[in-house]
Design an enzyme around this catalytic site. Structure first.
Site, PDB file in Angstrom:
ATOM      1  N   HIS A 264       4.090   3.799  14.518  1.00  0.00           N
ATOM      2  CA  HIS A 264       4.447   2.826  15.537  1.00  0.00           C
ATOM      3  C   HIS A 264       3.551   2.929  16.764  1.00  0.00           C
ATOM      4  O   HIS A 264       3.180   1.919  17.370  1.00  0.00           O
ATOM      5  CB  HIS A 264       5.910   3.025  15.955  1.00  0.00           C
TER       6      HIS A 264
ATOM      7  N   ARG B 233      12.873 -11.611  18.859  1.00  0.00           N
ATOM      8  CA  ARG B 233      13.576 -11.232  17.635  1.00  0.00           C
ATOM      9  C   ARG B 233      14.677 -10.236  17.979  1.00  0.00           C
ATOM     10  O   ARG B 233      14.429  -9.238  18.674  1.00  0.00           O
ATOM     11  CB  ARG B 233      12.613 -10.612  16.624  1.00  0.00           C
TER      12      ARG B 233
ATOM     13  N   ARG C 155       6.651  -0.628   0.503  1.00  0.00           N
ATOM     14  CA  ARG C 155       5.428  -0.404   1.275  1.00  0.00           C
ATOM     15  C   ARG C 155       5.263   1.052   1.699  1.00  0.00           C
ATOM     16  O   ARG C 155       4.163   1.475   2.056  1.00  0.00           O
ATOM     17  CB  ARG C 155       5.419  -1.287   2.529  1.00  0.00           C
TER      18      ARG C 155
ATOM     19  N   ASN D 262       4.779  -9.044   5.751  1.00  0.00           N
ATOM     20  CA  ASN D 262       4.791  -7.626   5.369  1.00  0.00           C
ATOM     21  C   ASN D 262       5.982  -7.334   4.459  1.00  0.00           C
ATOM     22  O   ASN D 262       5.839  -6.785   3.362  1.00  0.00           O
ATOM     23  CB  ASN D 262       4.862  -6.733   6.604  1.00  0.00           C
ATOM     24  N   ASP D 263       7.186  -7.695   4.922  1.00  0.00           N
ATOM     25  CA  ASP D 263       8.378  -7.457   4.113  1.00  0.00           C
ATOM     26  C   ASP D 263       8.450  -8.422   2.936  1.00  0.00           C
ATOM     27  O   ASP D 263       8.856  -8.032   1.835  1.00  0.00           O
ATOM     28  CB  ASP D 263       9.643  -7.595   4.970  1.00  0.00           C
TER      29      ASP D 263
ATOM     30  N   ARG E 137       9.021  -7.765  19.671  1.00  0.00           N
ATOM     31  CA  ARG E 137       9.727  -6.766  18.861  1.00  0.00           C
ATOM     32  C   ARG E 137      10.668  -5.966  19.757  1.00  0.00           C
ATOM     33  O   ARG E 137      10.244  -5.013  20.406  1.00  0.00           O
ATOM     34  CB  ARG E 137       8.713  -5.832  18.192  1.00  0.00           C
TER      35      ARG E 137
ATOM     36  N   GLU F 282      11.841 -13.244   5.071  1.00  0.00           N
ATOM     37  CA  GLU F 282      11.243 -11.966   4.662  1.00  0.00           C
ATOM     38  C   GLU F 282      11.637 -11.539   3.257  1.00  0.00           C
ATOM     39  O   GLU F 282      11.107 -10.550   2.747  1.00  0.00           O
ATOM     40  CB  GLU F 282      11.662 -10.854   5.636  1.00  0.00           C
TER      41      GLU F 282
ATOM     42  N   CYS G 135       4.111 -14.519  11.206  1.00  0.00           N
ATOM     43  CA  CYS G 135       3.909 -13.467  12.210  1.00  0.00           C
ATOM     44  C   CYS G 135       3.556 -12.119  11.586  1.00  0.00           C
ATOM     45  O   CYS G 135       3.419 -11.128  12.293  1.00  0.00           O
ATOM     46  CB  CYS G 135       5.149 -13.313  13.093  1.00  0.00           C
TER      47      CYS G 135
END
Length: 841
Positions: free
Chosen positions: A460, A598, A732, A721-722, A562, A698, A769
């Site tokens: 992160h 979000r 992942r 990504n998801d 985020r 997602e 995104c």
């Protein structure tokens, strides 16, 4: 030889403490290569007094792992023994004969047994290995050294095949400690030959190489010469396999201990360190150090109930392990051949679970009535001192790891916030690692670059550095921490190179590259295709600092804020006022530009200590995203109140993550309406702005139901990504299958197409995104599929706009049609490269 888990001996752990049993199981799992059926029957369902054992729990545990291979039960003392015996009596007679209670100690015995069971041993061999578990420990402590070792284990005693021997010197830095021993034993058990091992340097007993306890008993260190003997079928092959393992240093990276790097004044590459490039850019500046230190002062307090204090410590340790696990999980997407960084953090978890450390802490709490924080600090400092006094330089260097782990736990125990990083002037940050909460405090105008001795390109903190546009190099190694504060260094975040006291020639070369790079960050033109279509380009951000950076790079708004970074790495949830200030700060910078917030997206790889989250066997498919928010509505309400209070006069959008059904959207919108109604009753409330509500697409379920979901919301945002991992059924964070979770797979692209078609039929917009939006090869496909808007990390904005400016509508539509018919991600990428001559500066 792989043995099916169905044919392996099952293991049941019975303990008064659930945390203790879980720690034993987890430690054993990390040392095995094959799955073993393990069940835990520990603790009782009494929040005020959770210690004890339950007969029915033990019975259920036995039944859950029962096979004809048998079940071995390990226990601590007292009622655990009675509960185990009574549970067996409740079972059918046919099962009783296959269940054994083992007298070996819970920790050492269970670990030895689980490793042996993973190798396919029968129940008698598993019990024998468990009963011998204390022998290895006694040997390490020089207790009962004369105890003979029986190597006649699973071997064929009648085999008359001549013996073969090899001698080899162990060269890996830590010798044959637990993990190398587990690898050696696993290979030995792949062969039917009798295999023995002797430490020639110490003139040890000859031991059975198929027993991890006996192998570890030899205490083989770096430089020790060992002799391996194999007798029986394929004995030569067994020796070759073991020799290859040892020659390759047990697949552990060779550790070269360096003294303080020599500073050269000539153009020589010896004044360089090399790490893993994590965030692009050139940085030149003086070193500012951030050390992982143990808190100097810890306030003691009288302990009224030692058992409660011990249980509190177990909860804190579990939280610390979850924090570390997030780092480990994020490493799976980097170079599959380099697991050094993951190993560092796996070792951190082992430090937390170390039985010797926990026994000392337990003694301090129960015998000396110390509070958990004082007991932990005392034991950790003794361990640090022990490592610092060792002669081996590599082992000495492990003291910093102990300090890091100890500090993490102690801060959780004391409720102390992570330290703020203060810079008096622009500098380069050098640290063992960087937490997300620290990273969010960084100011790009003061932090010129970041170097960490550990760390990950997918952590992160690295994500944050990328968003802030701060050059970063991770995984440099311990030698980085010997740099003198104030000394000058330079780093290249694209190559991973770090120059120590760079000379004039090196500075000029780097400055020239820096000037060329910075020119790409000048205010770019709007993202307009060659046939005049404007594509809104938004930014993915975390807070105020990168909002400013995003606008400087040419973002037209924020497509993803985020919010989870407000919640991570703290012991209590952020207050409504804290959230309000963050959202207000971002909104004021943006003015009337779009701001998509979000709601809290946790679960899976992100867990919070102040939210009760049950342990999940597969958290990726568990309670995460909107599921967790609906399960903790008070936290969702607090967040929505803060968002609505900011909305007046701003262009705010609310977005719910990981939606899978219409019912979830309606439930979330109902809470939003309730919060809005309650705010409108306040006389001082200025009113709610024209808020739009959207969802993240997602998962395949959301894409398949996009036509119905589009009737419930104002916009879609696709998280590629998801979506990629769920479409391709590839976690992942699992290094074995992570490469399959590729957004370029036609299956994923077809899901995006279906989502866009459904959205446009309902007259709502679609944004992307995820990371796919930042890929120059993916941008033409996304535009051809009809995606209306892209949202990317701030450093990628200029590049994406340049790509868009070289495209036209008919061209990208043809590309999209073609790639949907290809057979895989590789073919898609090759096709794009062949079709487009993109010029990306």
């Amino acid at each position: 030889m792989t043995v099916s888990s169905e044919s392996k001996v099952g293991i049941v752990l019975v303990s008064h403490s659930a945390k203790l049993a879980e720690a034993v199981a987890e430690l054993a799992k990390q040392m095995t290569q094959e799955r073993v059926p393990i069940a835990i029957a520990a603790g009782i369902d009494d929040p005020e007094n959770p210690f004890g054992t339950d007969v029915l729990k033990v019975q259920e545990a036995i039944e859950s792992v029962y096979t004809d291979a048998g079940v071995v039960i390990f226990m601590d003392l007292g009622s655990a023994i009675m509960s185990a015996e009574m549970a067996i009596e409740l079972l059918p007679l046919a099962q009783k004969n296959h269940i054994k209670i083992c007298p070996a100690p819970l920790i050492e015995g269970a670990i030895a047994a689980i490793i042996q069971a993973s190798l396919g041993a029968n129940i008698q061999q598993v019990i024998a290995e468990a009963n011998g578990a204390l022998m290895a420990k006694s040997s390490q402590l020089n207790v009962d050294e004369a105890i003979p070792i029986n190597i006649e284990n699973t071997q064929n005693k009648d085999d008359e095949t001549p013996s073969e021997k090899i001698k080899i010197t162990v060269k890996n830095s830590q010798g044959i400690h637990a993990r190398p021993a587990a690898k050696l034993v696993a290979i030995a058990n792949n062969f039917s030959a009798k295999i023995s091992l002797q430490n020639l340097t110490k003139n040890s007993h000859i031991v059975n190489a198929k027993s991890i306890n006996q192998v570890m008993k030899l205490a083989v260190k770096k430089g020790d010469e060992i002799e391996i003997q194999a007798t029986g079928h394929k004995g030569v092959d067994a020796l070759k396999a073991i020799q290859e393992l040892i020659t390759n240093n047990f697949d552990e990276a060779e550790v070269i201990v360096k003294k303080t790097p020599k500073i050269l004044t000539t153009p020589d590459t010896n004044n360089k360190l090399v790490g893993t490039p994590a965030s692009p850019g050139i940085a030149i500046g003086n070193v500012v150090r951030d050390r992982a230190e143990i808190l100097e002062e810890v306030e003691d307090y009288p302990v009224e109930n030692s058992e409660v204090e011990w249980e509190y410590l177990q909860l804190i340790l579990q939280t610390a392990k979850q924090e570390i696990q997030r780092i480990i999980d994020s490493l799976s997407e980097q170079n599959k051949s380099d697991n050094n960084q993951a190993d560092i953090f796996q070792a951190h978890q082992l430090y937390i679970e170390d039985p010797t450390l926990l026994e000392q802490v337990h003694q301090l709490i129960f015998a000396q009535n110390c509070c958990a924080a004082v007991a932990w600090k005392t034991a950790i400092e003794e361990m640090i001192t022990t490592y610092q006094q060792l002669e081996d330089p590599y082992l000495q260097a492990r003291a910093i790891d102990i300090k890091d782990v100890g500090g993490r736990v102690l801060q959780l125990l004391t409720g102390t916030s992570r330290r703020t990083l203060n810079f008096s002037q622009p500098s380069i940050l050098v640290a063992p690692d960087l937490t997300p909460s620290q990273a969010t405090q960084l100011q790009p105008n003061l932090v010129l670059g970041i170097c960490t001795s550990a760390g990950s390109v997918t952590a992160h903190s690295t994500l944050i550095a990328n968003m802030l546009g701060i050059p970063m190099v991770v995984g440099v190694g311990g030698q980085l921490l010997s740099l003198t504060p104030g000394s000058q260094i330079a780093l290249d975040g694209e190559t991973g190179e770090i120059w120590l006291e760079p000379n004039q020639a090196q500075l000029q070369e780097l400055q020239a590259k820096q000037a060329g790079t910075s020119s790409t960050f000048q205010q770019p033109q709007e993202a307009i295709t060659q046939d005049g279509k404007k594509i809104p380009l938004m930014a993915n951000i975390l807070g105020v600092a990168d909002t400013k950076l995003a606008l400087e790079r040419g973002a037209e708004g924020v497509g993803l804020l985020r919010t989870e970074f407000l919640y991570l790495e703290r012991n209590t949830a952020p207050t409504e006022a804290e959230e309000y200030e963050t959202y207000r700060g971002v909104a004021e910078i943006l003015g009337t530009r779009p701001l998509t917030i979000r709601t809290l997206d946790i679960g899976g790889d992100k867990v919070l200590p102040y939210i009760k989250q049950e342990s999940e066997a597969n958290p990726v498919l568990g309670c995460r995203g909107i599921r967790e928010s609906l399960d903790t509505p008070e936290i969702l309400r607090s967040q929505l109140r803060a968002i609505l209070q900011v909305s007046h006069g701003h262009n705010i959008k609310v977005m719910f993550p990981m939606v899978t059904s219409v019912q979830e959207v309606r439930a979330a919108r109902e809470i939003l309406t309730e919060v809005e109604d309650s705010l409108l009753e306040l006389p001082s409330f200025p009113g709610v702005g024209n808020i739009k509500v959207g969802i993240m697409i997602e998962v395949p379920a959301a894409a398949m139901m996009a036509d119905q979901l589009a009737q419930e919301v104002d916009f879609f945002s696709i998280g590629t990504n998801d979506l990629s991992q769920y479409v391709m059924a590839a976690d992942r964070t699992n290094s074995k299958v992570a490469h399959l979770a590729d957004g370029f797979e036609p299956a994923v692209l077809r899901m995006i197409q279906q989502t866009v078609i459904a959205a446009h039929q309902a007259s709502i917009s679609v944004s992307v995104c995820g990371q796919l939006a930042s890929s120059p090869l993916a941008v033409p496909i996304l535009l051809g599929l009809g995606v209306d808007e892209l949202s990317v990390a701030p450093p990628a904005i200029s590049m994406v706009k340049k790509v868009i400016s070289q495209l036209n509508g008919s061209q990208v539509e043809a590309i999209a049609r073609d790639v949907l018919q290809l057979d895989g991600a590789k073919s898609v990428k090759e096709y794009i490269v062949g079709q487009l001559g993109l010029v990306i500066v």
